[in-house]
Design an enzyme around this catalytic site. Structure first.
Site, PDB file in Angstrom:
ATOM      1  CG  ASP A 129      -3.060 -29.900   5.457  1.00 39.10           C
ATOM      2  OD1 ASP A 129      -2.864 -30.377   6.594  1.00 39.10           O
ATOM      3  OD2 ASP A 129      -3.160 -28.687   5.239  1.00 39.10           O
ATOM      4  NE  ARG A 142      -7.538 -28.792   8.921  1.00 41.14           N
ATOM      5  CZ  ARG A 142      -7.350 -28.420   7.675  1.00 41.14           C
ATOM      6  NH1 ARG A 142      -8.280 -27.713   7.058  1.00 41.14           N
ATOM      7  NH2 ARG A 142      -6.254 -28.747   7.035  1.00 41.14           N
ATOM      8  CD  GLU A 164       9.581 -26.337   6.895  1.00 38.75           C
ATOM      9  OE1 GLU A 164       8.948 -27.195   6.245  1.00 38.75           O
ATOM     10  OE2 GLU A 164      10.706 -25.930   6.537  1.00 38.75           O
ATOM     11  CG  ASN A 165       5.312 -31.730   9.702  1.00 35.96           C
ATOM     12  OD1 ASN A 165       5.116 -32.560   8.820  1.00 35.96           O
ATOM     13  ND2 ASN A 165       4.584 -30.617   9.793  1.00 35.96           N
ATOM     14  CB  ILE A 212       3.717 -24.886  -2.651  1.00 37.43           C
ATOM     15  CG1 ILE A 212       2.839 -24.653  -3.882  1.00 37.43           C
ATOM     16  CG2 ILE A 212       4.778 -25.934  -2.924  1.00 37.43           C
ATOM     17  CD1 ILE A 212       3.521 -24.404  -5.165  1.00 37.43           C
ATOM     18  CB  SER A 213       3.304 -26.147   2.842  1.00 39.06           C
ATOM     19  OG  SER A 213       2.181 -25.395   3.224  1.00 39.06           O
ATOM     20  CD  GLU A 223      -1.674 -27.500 -15.476  1.00 34.88           C
ATOM     21  OE1 GLU A 223      -2.532 -26.775 -14.941  1.00 34.88           O
ATOM     22  OE2 GLU A 223      -0.922 -27.104 -16.387  1.00 34.88           O
TER      23      GLU A 223
END
Ligand code: FPP
Length: 242
Positions: A17, A21, A64-65, A188-189, A200
């Site tokens: 991710d 940005r 979802e993208n 976690i999306s 972990e």
């Protein structure tokens, strides 16, 4: 004094991710960030392989993208073709085995054949297994695995965790030991929902195009310091799975 070798995860999963940005900080279009993201991914595959990691799974495009602007979606689909033509030979020569996980039915023929080629050309490689999740969602994965069980006529009494796991998109890999998300969000999306049950989790503010060897080593050091219990009261040695 010689130190104990650090336990290295067999399987690392990454939500890459922060590309948008990263580009914005440079007054560049989001696509520029995704392009740099591909380069970061190729570097990361090498770094993981050098450290003895056997499986790397990355989230490249979520179910979802499709909600993103059409221009960005087309850019990401086009990037698949660019990435395959630019890097496939290099990855194949280094012994990387590529697997694509996700729903291929919705992608264009060109993207589908690029993925097919990437899998075919690396099918006999024995190095790190790079699974690229594309048009993937964790909930989709559970549903498609259930459908497979039903289509195979598996009776309710035979449905157990092993039966479901063997139909999941990552059936070729052990569950991830370490789940990394870059870009500062702590969620976690809808990535590998079933498979991360005992992973972990490691979150970093680093934006994906900046994720380099030092960042990877920081994540591995954090992992090495975790005590994995898999629901038991005692830690398991050598970070072994359940
Ligand atoms: C999330 O950053 C990143 C993505 C949705 C795409 C990730 C894809 C790559 C790194 C390229 C890999 C592609 C191939 C073809 C293997 P974001 O856009 O959500 O960034 P933001 O949170 O800063 O807006």
């Amino acid at each position: 004094m010689q130190r104990e070798p650090q336990p290295i995860p067999r399987h690392v999963a990454i939500v890459m991710d922060g590309n948008g940005r990263w580009a914005k900080q440079r007054y560049m279009p989001r696509f520029f960030g995704h392009k740099q993201g591909v380069d970061a991914l190729v570097r990361c595959v090498q770094a993981c392989s050098d450290r003895g990691i056997e499986y790397l799974t990355v989230f490249a495009f979520s179910s979802e993208n499709w909600k993103r602007p059409e221009e960005e979606i087309n850019g990401l689909l086009g990037l698949v073709l660019v990435a395959v033509s630019k890097y496939l030979t290099k990855l194949a020569d280094k012994g990387v085995r590529i697997r694509i996980v996700g729903d291929r039915s919705a992608v264009t023929d060109k993207v589908r054949s690029a993925w097919d080629e990437a899998e075919r050309r690396t099918a006999h490689n024995t190095g790190i297994v790079l699974s690229v999740a594309f048009n993937y969602g964790g909930r989709w994965d559970v549903v498609q695995a259930c459908r497979q069980l039903i289509e195979a006529g598996v009776g309710a009494a035979e449905v157990d965790e092993r039966a479901l796991s063997s139909r999941m998109a990552l059936a070729h890999a052990p569950d991830p030991d370490l789940f990394i998300r870059t870009g500062g969000e702590v969620r976690i999306s809808n990535f590998l929902l079933w498979q991360v049950a005992y992973s972990e989790l490691y979150f970093t503010d680093c934006l994906w195009p900046d994720f380099d060897e030092a960042q990877l080593d920081a994540a591995l050091a954090a992992y090495a310091g975790r005590e994995r219990r898999f629901g038991d009261v005692k830690a398991r040695s050598a970070h072994a799975g359940p």
